[in-house]
Design a protein around this motif. Structure first.
Motif: not given
Lengths: 313, 313, 313, 313
Positions: D128, D160-164, D166, D191
């Motif tokens: 990421q 939790d740590t990689c918002s990318s 999806q 999520r």
């Protein structure tokens, strides 16, 4: 057909790829490093090997590195370019590029996952077809990296069907008996090619004794390995072993710890400004740095030579 | 030399090992299960295969199971005993034990980690030497379990040097071309042995078409596979395919989910009291149980046959 | 609960299994070998480890060997018994047998193929459940043999949930940072257990420096490793390193070549009559024998000590 | 930040790479193929997946293909581009290129050889960072291809740590329980991201039932999978299963035989002129061609639909 000729023995230095703190290739250090390898008495340089972090490049950056290194070498010693990849298209393209840029040949591992003598042999036939006839190939027998076993029978078939194969980088373990078996088969007519060993040269004395022509490896003291071979070839096996053994603790440590430690030693020896590595190679902790200092201090005490000095071949 | 003779085709049922809730072998269910396999039209039973959880036993419990199953079979159909193990001493001991107890032969995978035709072949020579000449060996070609590739060349050498090898359990994937190649080589003089396929019989139609003599597998509907083969051998390939396809959704599900689902289906079909498995096989969640019910209900609706009924061969 | 207590440091010798030319266990040599390990200053003996050719046994022969070795040791130093196996039933049975026979604990690798911290941890919970609470377990972290990675997180969970785990055999590579991380975590409350390293002790100096309590390994010069540790613990790190380095060329060679060379060195040192190995370990060629002689002659010249002499700890 | 948006369900077609007899990309067929995928009711296309023979490209040819395919799609449905590679530099460069060219996101496998939840998670954080925040990542959980196990705990840490991240392409086997576990964890706050399954959709019915949002796979009948999902979403599970089961024999065969058969089916269906594959994918023998004809003829008889017709969603 390349103009440069493949080395037939001695120490071919597997070059690291110097990097700047931001991760880009450190062009200045790369040039200095090529000078260093030449000064160390290397009979050649291998670019883009496993320890050149070849599989952390893009096609473009790999090509740039080849051009830069060949310019820096300027024909003083030949270069072999690692082209191993899952993609034969990439193998072919990089081989052509390297040959045009002046490389003497290419270094090629079998495709990961191949099994059975027929399939292993078939790969090198496919690769030779894709690369084209004129470019010499060095087959890298390194199961630790790709899981492929090149049997004596497979090696025989490769030599029979792939005229481009002109060198073997022998680093299977334990491979001493295979080395002897190949040399023995050559006496019964198997085509003879240069055999260079690897694995940091950690087994070099036994390998030379078994008939290896030299080594292709990246140990941060290529000068020492080159001198060991010189002494051995002159018949001074005891002198060779004495020198080899002094560097053995550092060699073993570097072999275990990998590219991060190798780059740090090269940095301390002089030719590189940084010891930056690419993911997933780890950055050295303070603990690891101190540990390395202990080993290198001890080495200097035992040899009476600062590590920055190049051991004359 | 065993008195029983090896099957030469049809469906050899790879037996599961029924267990009690506490984990011990469920002797009563084992006896019922042997009756079930016979009633299903099996031409043989394979004990202590991968799906018999053979590698979750002790030597003693493996021997007990062989004795009990052979007594239950009472010569109605022959038994083959899985003896694969890292230890050739264990391979030899269990083979001798099985032969004395009345087994027709043994089932043997190559030692994990072998690579190269020469080494693969060498294993079966060593094993034949350890087992002794008189006991027929079925070679299990199942790379998914052991990582070993048995090439056509290796198979040829095995047949040339191991007279005890009298059967091949062919379950490499994709293996259809290898199957054809072996059959084709037999026409040019390769010693012919029985070839049975595996993998739940999930590719059975194509394998029969390519020349397989039958299947050795543990799909919980051995009666169906046996009937498919009967129809195929009578020339009714459409009827065979129709029947096969009806069971395909369940077959595929069982193949994916493994021994836990297989045992549960066998429990629901009747011959086993429990579907207990040994670590690391997972216990089925409620969700998995419901999912299986859906599949089996649908199967019953499509076939008009309750799963407890044995499909007559 | 065993009466013998687990060693907490020093050199625990991983015993080879001496064999007669016919392949049976050489009971006389086994007894002499136990005396040898004691005389070498070992703080314990590990039976049926990987290099004890444990996976070339039957259950019966494994038990016999445990009894014989424990009788020979007669309580002079504790024994740990390797019980690693695909079968938890076998793990449990051999553990119980060993404990009853007087072993101090067992040595256990994770099941091959496990992945993910949760699954790795789960294995040791299952194993502890099968073995029973009272028998101390030494976890062997040796990915080269089984492909399983025991992360720091997994190790933490193992210690939290498996009270029987009382020792770690740490031989992942490169594992120095993991070793430091564990020792560091202990300072923050992680349960402290004895950590012994392996891999022939080839990295012993660095491992001691990182906090290892000792080594559990089978290098044919256990006396030397024991003395190295003694010197190190007395603060004479230079003396320790000097001694260690003299044996490094032989150590490295033995590590590469494996059990066949180890047994041959032990034979030459005295305690074993034969260097017979079981398949698939190779028999040493004449070439390999000469090569070993060269190395050992050189060792004797450098140390001034015949290899038959035990280096006093 | 791409303008196109990631699909949230349905059938995302993993595109093959059509080639001319000489091995170059067949641009005309590629354009026709994109039309075909759109006509099949796909909710997206995945370019350069494993079955797009992505690892048989060069960087340049990969980029060309992305441009061509995106032009052909012309925004009708979004495209996701496979960027998995040993080199993070290549991952980053291709991701940027794809995003600029109009792709909705990228598809990324973990680096081969990673083990332990911490390391697996760390890879996606590194990736990421290299790719940059704005480009959506679909994590491909496919241990068969790379040997990496993504545990539920690792998945939680990745989210939790990689918002990318999806999307998840879930194709571990047996993975049904993991799928349920993730969906269940989402109810407790994990999520939620789109989960698409793979493996030719061979387990699609069970996966939908377990909460999968759709599938991302390359089965040569994407129209059928799309329609199955439509029927399922409308509550007609029996109709969905009936349709699914009719194509199951062909699906299973394609899954076993791989890319060569898939391309041949697509050729026969219309959108591709040739079924050329790149090494090491095998060329289909006459025998294999006939075998496929049998299966497809039978399919046409059972469905009453010529394979050239697109099944309306």
């Amino acid at each position: 057909m390349p103009e440069a000729t493949m080395p037939t023995g001695g120490l071919v230095a597997v070059a690291v790829t110097p990097m700047l703190p931001g991760g880009e290739v450190d062009r200045e250090s790369l040039i200095a490093l090529m000078d260093f390898y030449v000064a160390c008495g290397s009979t050649g340089v291998a670019l883009l090997g496993v320890m050149g972090e070849a599989n952390r490049m893009t096609d473009r950056s790999a090509e740039d590195l080849v051009v830069l290194a060949l310019e820096a070498l300027d024909g003083r010693i030949p270069a072999i370019v690692g082209v191993s990849d899952d993609s034969l298209a990439r193998v072919a393209d990089l081989s052509h590029f390297a040959a045009k840029a002046g490389a003497a040949g290419v270094l090629l591992q079998p495709l990961r996952g191949l099994a059975g003598d027929h399939n292993v042999t078939g790969y090198f036939r496919e690769a030779q077809g894709a690369i084209g006839g004129g470019i010499p190939i060095c087959v890298q027998d390194f199961p630790k990296a790709n899981g492929v076993h090149i049997s004596l029978d497979a090696w025989r078939m490769i030599l029979d069907t792939c005229s481009s194969v002109q060198m073997l980088k022998a680093e299977s373990e334990p491979g001493l008996e295979k080395l002897s078996a190949i040399r023995s088969a050559e006496e019964s007519g198997l085509r003879r090619v240069t055999i260079l060993t690897g694995n940091n040269g950690i087994h070099l004395m036994q390998e030379l004794d078994r008939g290896a022509d030299g080594a292709m490896t990246g140990f941060a003291f290529p000068d020492v390995l080159a001198r060991v071979m010189r002494l051995f070839s002159e018949g001074d096996t005891d002198g060779a072993a004495d020198l080899f053994d002094k560097y053995l603790p550092v060699n073993r440590h570097e072999l275990r710890m990998g590219i991060s430690v190798r780059k740090e030693i090269l940095r301390r020896r002089g030719p590189m400004k940084h010891s930056v590595v690419r993911y997933p190679a780890p950055h050295l902790s303070d603990r690891s740095m101190d540990e390395l200092s202990l080993l290198l201090d001890r080495l200097e005490r035992r040899t009476g030579t600062p590590i920055s000095a190049i051991v004359s071949t």
